[in-house]
Design a protein around this motif. Sequence first.
Motif, mmCIF file in Angstrom:
data_model
loop_
_atom_site.group_PDB
_atom_site.id
_atom_site.type_symbol
_atom_site.label_atom_id
_atom_site.label_comp_id
_atom_site.label_asym_id
_atom_site.label_seq_id
_atom_site.Cartn_x
_atom_site.Cartn_y
_atom_site.Cartn_z
ATOM 1 N N SER A 125 5.727 4.442 7.187
ATOM 2 C CA SER A 125 6.235 4.391 5.738
ATOM 3 C C SER A 125 6.875 3.544 5.752
ATOM 4 O O SER A 125 5.839 2.642 4.808
ATOM 5 C CB SER A 125 7.827 4.502 7.529
ATOM 6 O OG SER A 125 7.485 3.370 8.006
ATOM 7 N N SER A 126 7.765 3.461 4.669
ATOM 8 C CA SER A 126 8.309 2.212 3.584
ATOM 9 C C SER A 126 8.719 1.317 4.435
ATOM 10 O O SER A 126 9.073 1.281 6.052
ATOM 11 C CB SER A 126 9.018 2.641 2.511
ATOM 12 O OG SER A 126 8.928 4.033 2.033
ATOM 13 N N GLY A 148 4.306 -0.963 3.170
ATOM 14 C CA GLY A 148 4.483 0.208 2.470
ATOM 15 C C GLY A 148 5.411 0.460 1.549
ATOM 16 O O GLY A 148 6.302 0.124 1.452
ATOM 17 N N ALA A 149 4.903 0.955 0.291
ATOM 18 C CA ALA A 149 5.512 1.598 -0.799
ATOM 19 C C ALA A 149 5.598 3.294 -0.875
ATOM 20 O O ALA A 149 4.711 3.735 -0.370
ATOM 21 C CB ALA A 149 5.517 1.187 -2.140
ATOM 22 N N ALA A 150 6.754 3.687 -0.924
ATOM 23 C CA ALA A 150 7.110 5.543 -1.134
ATOM 24 C C ALA A 150 5.926 5.680 -2.162
ATOM 25 O O ALA A 150 6.425 4.478 -3.013
ATOM 26 C CB ALA A 150 8.787 5.902 -1.370
ATOM 27 N N VAL A 155 1.190 -1.084 0.006
ATOM 28 C CA VAL A 155 -0.413 -0.447 -0.062
ATOM 29 C C VAL A 155 0.648 1.516 0.093
ATOM 30 O O VAL A 155 1.890 1.484 1.345
ATOM 31 C CB VAL A 155 -1.109 0.187 1.309
ATOM 32 C CG1 VAL A 155 -1.697 0.853 0.912
ATOM 33 C CG2 VAL A 155 -1.550 -1.646 1.243
ATOM 34 N N THR A 156 0.589 1.952 -0.905
ATOM 35 C CA THR A 156 1.339 3.037 -0.583
ATOM 36 C C THR A 156 1.203 4.883 0.192
ATOM 37 O O THR A 156 0.533 4.045 0.842
ATOM 38 C CB THR A 156 1.358 4.425 -2.025
ATOM 39 O OG1 THR A 156 0.844 3.943 -3.468
ATOM 40 C CG2 THR A 156 1.806 5.345 -2.653
#
Length: 426
Positions: free
Chosen positions: A314-315, A340-342, A256-257
Amino acid sequence: MRVRFPQSLQPWVPALVLVLCLVFPNISSAQTATSQQLKCNPCSLSFGSVAVGTSKKMWLTLTNKGSSSLTINGYNIKAAGFHVTLPVPPVTLAPSEFKTMAIVFKPTATGSVSGSIYVLNNKSSVGLLISVSGTGTTSGGISPNPSSISYGTVTVGSSTTQTASIKNTGTTSIQLKSSSITGAGFSFSGLTLPMTLSGGQSVTFTTKFAPTVTGSVSGSITVTSSLNNAVVKLSGTGGTSGSLSASPSTLNFGTVTVGTTKSMTGAITAGTSGVTVSSGASSTSEFVLSGLSFPFSLSAGQSKSYTVTFKPQSSGTATASLKFTTGSGATVSESLTGSGAAASSHSVSLNWVASTSSAVVGYNVYRGTTSGGPYSKINSALESSTNFVDGSVLAGKTYFYVVTAVDGGGSQSGFSNQVKAIIPSP
């Protein structure tokens, strides 16, 4: 976006200060920096720690201090892992002329290395002595993902599985030697050892919890390697058929971004007898429980659905446990995981025409938010090429860039012409 400097940096000859080197014992006077027509500044380089498989470059200046020309014919290298890239012999220096010497340290094994490099020339029978030293180190290791697994409540006589992986986070190969597991009811499969993981490679295996008795159980899986050990912590609860249960045993939100959310649903179910659920909550703020009002009662076999929302901060991988508590104090847990993805970002690609001065060994890049400055240096190390990518820009902003040339002694030129970059929004 890409911008280009239209004009080259003007060549210049900086003033250098010569430093006398110490005379090394047991070396004839013809070898020392002070007795040579060819001089070095500095005459000793310490490269510090460099990871095996990578390299580090350092520079010094060679100057002809005599009244006649001399020719550099080659190098006699007596230091493992070191080599010279500049200047390429043969090269002739007129009186007072200087050249930048570039030395590279690329260790092939761990440990300290020290030695000498002799700059051979026609004005000395033995050459000019340059002392070098450095230490080869090992980077990376093995790392588990996830580092802990919670199976929640599993009815005695049944089982549940989850996957885990071991990754080589370094750039060189690592051997996985052995594995072990602790904790009643836990097991794993799909990991055949010994085996070798190349740099960046991962191996995935399956873990299982099959409780034989009621109550909480904890344990761990340990994988040993030639460099370090990786440990996956395990926990779960053996429950009876009449207990409260949550399904699925794990909610996996995937990637998830950062700054966005994703929701998934689960259900809580009573066993062979009714139960009152007094509370429920996630162990971290990145996962939020909704859709239930506490307390509430469930009759035997009845289920009630709920929603869990994942909002990564956060990533990287995030894990948590969703715990429900009954009126009698018993608990049931559900494992939560996601990554988490940037968010996508902008960058500015800069390139320029190289300086024509032979004294230049690299460049510094400066950035400002106002035309004409002030500017701040944004490269962490001297840039040896004629291009640079600035990945720290913000959407909707305007930036102004200039570049300076730097010689082997650390002196730098004035600013180049300025270029402007407008970052799109978003």
